[in-house]
Design a protein around this motif. Structure first.
Motif, PDB file in Angstrom:
ATOM      1  N   ARG A  29     -23.431 -10.833  15.316  1.00 62.99           N
ATOM      2  CA  ARG A  29     -22.856 -11.365  16.549  1.00 62.99           C
ATOM      3  C   ARG A  29     -23.455 -10.681  17.779  1.00 62.99           C
ATOM      4  O   ARG A  29     -22.768 -10.368  18.736  1.00 62.99           O
ATOM      5  N   LYS A  61     -15.355 -18.112  21.619  1.00 59.66           N
ATOM      6  CA  LYS A  61     -14.705 -17.982  20.315  1.00 59.66           C
ATOM      7  C   LYS A  61     -14.116 -19.344  19.953  1.00 59.66           C
ATOM      8  O   LYS A  61     -13.676 -20.095  20.819  1.00 59.66           O
ATOM      9  N   GLN A  74     -16.512 -15.990  16.277  1.00 58.61           N
ATOM     10  CA  GLN A  74     -17.380 -15.868  17.450  1.00 58.61           C
ATOM     11  C   GLN A  74     -18.448 -16.944  17.387  1.00 58.61           C
ATOM     12  O   GLN A  74     -19.175 -17.037  16.407  1.00 58.61           O
ATOM     13  N   ASN A  94     -17.281 -14.981  11.518  1.00 58.12           N
ATOM     14  CA  ASN A  94     -16.004 -14.260  11.495  1.00 58.12           C
ATOM     15  C   ASN A  94     -16.228 -12.765  11.734  1.00 58.12           C
ATOM     16  O   ASN A  94     -17.359 -12.298  11.855  1.00 58.12           O
ATOM     17  N   SER A  95     -15.141 -12.000  11.778  1.00 59.11           N
ATOM     18  CA  SER A  95     -15.227 -10.573  12.104  1.00 59.11           C
ATOM     19  C   SER A  95     -15.959  -9.767  11.038  1.00 59.11           C
ATOM     20  O   SER A  95     -16.442  -8.668  11.308  1.00 59.11           O
TER      21      SER A  95
END
Length: 120
Positions: A29, A61, A74, A94-95
């Protein structure tokens, strides 16, 4: 990892790609520049290589809800140019760094494909 790197049996196939640098930016990201090489099979059974420079940047987002996945991801955009041609690939990451959705250009014959992960 959620990034499409080849197709087979669809005509105008993307036989292979060098996508490690692009994948590294998107999955982490992070914004930056990455080289992206795509190799296509012609009707004459020859492989043509197309070389692109991609500019990767963060976007808004986005909520992703499909199958077992329900998350905020993101948005990442890769604008790739080379040989007088350009296209934009869009990813939702995703995270954990997994690409959970992607809209990618797969070549002149195939156009854009959309991928949606349904479970981790």
């Amino acid at each position: 990892g959620g990034m499409m790197t080849s197709t087979r049996g669809l005509g105008g196939d993307l036989m292979s790609s060098e996508s490690a640098a692009l994948y590294a930016l998107v999955s982490s990201r992070k914004s930056g520049q990455a080289r992206y090489v795509m190799r296509f099979l012609t009707p004459e059974d020859k492989t043509i290589e197309r070389d692109f420079d991609c500019s990767v940047s963060a976007a808004a987002k986005v909520p992703v809800q499909a199958g077992e996945i329900n998350t905020q991801a993101q948005g990442m955009v890769a604008v790739c140019t080379g040989g007088g041609f350009s296209f934009s690939n869009v990813f939702a990451v995703n995270s954990a760094g997994q690409i959970v959705t992607a809209r990618q250009w797969m070549g002149d014959a195939l156009g854009y494909f959309t991928m949606q992960m349904l479970r981790y």
